[in-house]
Enzyme design. Sequence first.
Site, mmCIF file in Angstrom:
data_model
loop_
_atom_site.group_PDB
_atom_site.id
_atom_site.type_symbol
_atom_site.label_atom_id
_atom_site.label_comp_id
_atom_site.label_asym_id
_atom_site.label_seq_id
_atom_site.Cartn_x
_atom_site.Cartn_y
_atom_site.Cartn_z
ATOM 1 N N ASP A 52 -2.412 6.158 -3.997
ATOM 2 C CA ASP A 52 -3.677 5.601 -4.503
ATOM 3 C C ASP A 52 -3.991 4.228 -3.915
ATOM 4 O OD1 ASP A 52 -4.166 7.869 -6.000
ATOM 5 O OD2 ASP A 52 -3.149 7.088 -7.766
ATOM 6 N N HIS A 53 -3.535 3.993 -2.696
ATOM 7 C CA HIS A 53 -3.888 2.745 -2.003
ATOM 8 C C HIS A 53 -4.759 3.129 -0.805
ATOM 9 C CE1 HIS A 53 0.317 1.543 -3.620
ATOM 10 N NE2 HIS A 53 -0.615 1.348 -4.540
ATOM 11 N N ILE A 54 -6.066 3.127 -1.012
ATOM 12 C CA ILE A 54 -6.985 3.632 0.014
ATOM 13 C C ILE A 54 -7.276 2.512 1.006
ATOM 14 C CG2 ILE A 54 -9.175 4.800 0.407
ATOM 15 C CD1 ILE A 54 -9.193 5.245 -2.711
#
Lengths: 547, 472, 178
Positions: free
Chosen positions: A480-482
């Site tokens: 979830d680290h875009i």
Amino acid sequence: MPSTLNSDVVIVGTGVVGCLIAEQALDAGLSVLMLEAGPRVSRDTIVENYRNLPPTLRNHWNAPYPPKPWAPHLETRTPTEAASYLDLTGPNAKAYEQGYVRYAGGATWHWAGICWRMTPDDLRLKSLYGVGRDWAFSYDVLEPYYARAEHAMGVCGPGDPALQWPPRTARSRPYPMRPIPFGPGEQRLTDVAATLGMQNLPAPQARNSGVSFDGRPPCCGNNNCFPVCPIAAKYDAATALPRIEAKGGRIITNAVAYRVETNAQKKVEAVHYYDPNRTSHSVSGKIFVLACNGIETPKLLLLSADDKNPRGVANSSDQVGRNMMDQPKLIADIEMSEPLWTGVGPVQSSSIMNTSQGDFRREYAGAMFRMENMARSTLGGLAALEKGLYGKALDQEIRRLSACTARLTVEHEPLPLPFNRLTLSDKKDWLGLNRPRIYYDVGDYVRRSAENYTVPLLKKLATALGATDIKISPEFLHSDHIMGGTIMGNDPSDSVVDADCRAHDHDNLFLPGGAAMTTGGSGNSTITMAALALKAADAIVGQLNHA
Amino acid sequence: MLRVTQTRQAFRLSFLAVLAGPILLCSTASAEDASNIDPGAYIAVTSDCVACHTAPGGKPFAGGLAMKTPLGTMYSTNITPSKIYGIGEYSEADFSRAVRKGIRKDGSNLYPAMPYTAYSYMTDQDIHDLYLYFMKSVQPVERAPPKTALPFPMNIRSSMMFWNILFRNNTTYQPDPSHSAEWNRGAYLAQGPAHCGTCHTPRGFLMQEEASKAFGGGSLGSWYAPNITSDKISGIGNWSQDEIKTYLKSGHIDGLAQAAGGMGEAVEHSFQHLTDADLNALATYLASTQPVRDPADGNLSRFALGRPVSSADRVRGDQPIRSEDNPDISGAELFMGNCASCHNYKAQGSRDGYYPSLWHNSVTGASNPDNLIATILFGVDRHVAGAQAFMPGFGGKKTDAVQLNDQEITKLTKYVFDTYGRPQVSVSPAQVATIRQGGPKSPLLVLSRIGIAGGTIIIALGCFWLLRTFRK
Amino acid sequence: MTSFRKELKINRRGLLLGMSALATAASFTQSPGLAASNGYIHEPDSIVQFMLVSKLLVPHELDPFVGHKIYNALSDSEEGFDNTVTALQNFIMKNAVVDVEHLMPALTDVALKNSALKIISAWYSGVVHGKSGDRVVAFEEALMFKVTNDVMTIPSYAKSAPNAWNATAVPLLNMPSF
């Protein structure tokens, strides 16, 4: 009725990046208007949503945030649901199931609050190791912004330089708060990891430690940082919204930006948005900031393609939507003979970082190792009930499974790879806008790391913890680290934004945040996003005051 | 208590940094030792000068604390020994006249936001020590705080002369030989420097303290200073002397009461630093006061009401997962979403007592809802013995992370009273709005401007309203 | 509440002596504690019976409100749930069963045993899997949290004063009583 609005600074997105810039601009005396695609929901509603979920859904981080039809985001209760917004393809599609939240306050609603800075080496992969790219500037340039971001959000962390990250690197300011104490599980992991040369550090985290910060209370160990901190002891951008309004900022929610309009001088003139009745409105301004996180920002630029910008706005380089990154994650669910007792304190409070650095990065990716510190009583409870137990045996098994199990994770640093690409899907959303289509392949750099380095080390760590059973996830998952979709660089021909996150093609358009990150490193991306936001804010204020 | 709504972090740091050296009154130092080092510093702490005469983030005693009132904004003055901006040119007689009579060196009257009516009881020795402390140990700050400029007619300071003639005490404390030395010490502290009655004694028609109801409880702005007489129902007659002492020292007793608002500050700046002997003396005196009974309390003490009831039971089950706030949200839902995460779902507080139970709690057991409303709006921020007791405000400041509106706070307050405290206390959104604004709007300004009542009396009323509101 | 809780602690000797379900139920519904605590003047016999059976299946302090919700949810999801409860009650009486450890192995009727497990599961997990999806009947009172509540908080609820926790590991065998 369609409306036309105007503001010095127009910000699309009310997450951490948008809110930090909004406050800087307001403090500099500029007028600010923010557009948010989703609704604005009170903390108490989200907290009660969480408690009203069936136990199996309580670890689906988006479950307490049901999306509005006009602002869909990923939901994962069923495979059909998971496929209903993000259109994911490629060998590692699963590793790009990004769970961001289209609510006022954005994905910080359910971030863990972990604030690992990138290291000087992380910014120079190309020159040091011949892989990836170099950033447009060195760590020294970023450092003061890291410090400002830590003080803007309220980050607690160790004062002892031996426990600080990056190692042997000067900090311009100490953390505003002391570290949060370890629970038994984290202490045990720290001790065991040390025997393998792995240093488990107390994580710098945007969580109030021992004292209040900015009127928000100190953490009291509710162990619910995701999906929602019930007391706002953890920074989330939703807590900044009242402050922004008190300073005169205007926030329009349920306003889905769908087109960025440029003029003949290659300046952005307006942003157009739909309200929930599908009526279109426009906002004009002097400076435009797209702070919609790494998927929605490139999507909006591509959606804005027109005669003047045939490949999309800010896309003369054809790099918009390329280089999509996240740390591909593997997890190990382990069972031990002795109790470990996770679940005391925040859900994440420490990580092993020294595994992310080294000469080996010529060959394969570095990685961060950590242990989830969530209370495992629900998992233990459901698993014990599944076994058909009752009476004392049931209680004993719940207690054993809650205490003697753990989840270890390893998150690999990604490289910016142009073929990992976001394009517009031919599938449309409720408003008729193209959904984001993303091709994702973690790449050989990461696969080699998993094979030669991280998985063997993960097994070693698990064994040292006394694991009697180790289940490693069969495929890479998302962290979830875009990052990466509007990549930063000095050369306008192969990057989208400059060192201030300003679009090379349009000098009044800023695209700050994760999408601008040139490389991803192994740690969580938010503090770097926040630092880039503050750097962009300085540039915005400077640019407007100069004009 | 407006000060509660301001950021005090920086102030605290500077307070400690500056005071720690000369007077050693910080938590780690023994208070007994401290009192031997500089008696004047001790009197200053007992009298809590620093609380009003320091602006948030400002230097101690340099003044400038803004007190927003319905009559205009008042600023406390610089009482450092600066010759230009402070009291550096004051002789001891000038100093004494200002502290005990409310008259400045230049002869003009102080507004009674300065509690000189209480300080008038202070002994010559204490005034002498206090004078020496301010002149010798306090660092001069060469800066003028903003000037207080109340609108007409409140700007006529001489109007206070008449009120002073009527109500100012003119003799120092006279010991009562029928009581012990300890009792007399307690009475002196309570009536004089610690000025308990300034907030806790109700006011008469002319805003004078009503001697017959001394310590019987009074409203001050958003908060209510409760009855602290020895009455067993309405007062603290059931508290042991140890409990009184512990409360003054810590501001917190499980299952009884927690200090917030002005009392939180009094504990933080003053009482926690007093010697054990003085705290014992105060406890002895307070246990002996004339009981005052409030008929509204019936026969129920505010400390013994309520019981643990699961609020979860009232909201759990078949609830939709919402993407917008429930416009018809109930008090129970508001409690669960906003309060229970710390106070727990039966309002039992945390096991270690840091988060207090909301039953057996003076605030929820009170007949007057002001303190519950004010606590929800403005929260608690009390620093005692190096630790902070904190609760966020829920909308008292526009910057609070969670903003509850008047309607929601009304529902929540009623729910908490009915479920965990004194049932049937009436609460209305209008009351919440009033407390949000800092207390009842004073009609005095309008009245005095149009000359309905005798001007000087009205001005006196107005000024004393200020005193009640902003002293502590 | 307190007096009601006392009432709920059915003593095993009573069961062993063959105290009839109706007699127990009668004393149970007449408890002033119950009437005062939940506002139900007349508790239907079926719920009384359900709580009695629950008490044997789940030997812990049981919240009557949660019991109500579990009963309603199971009644909706299972055909003839009242009959199932009655059958369980009869079995307990007839065989003078003293605790769940003796009951479950003796229950040879698979359907009855599954129903018993469903009741246990609802009390522990706080959810009933119904025809139209999951029905949440409890979160805070779900018993699975009580088993570890000496160490772990119920997620979203304060553990202690800020930063007041530490790394002390608690023995597995120190089971909290609840």
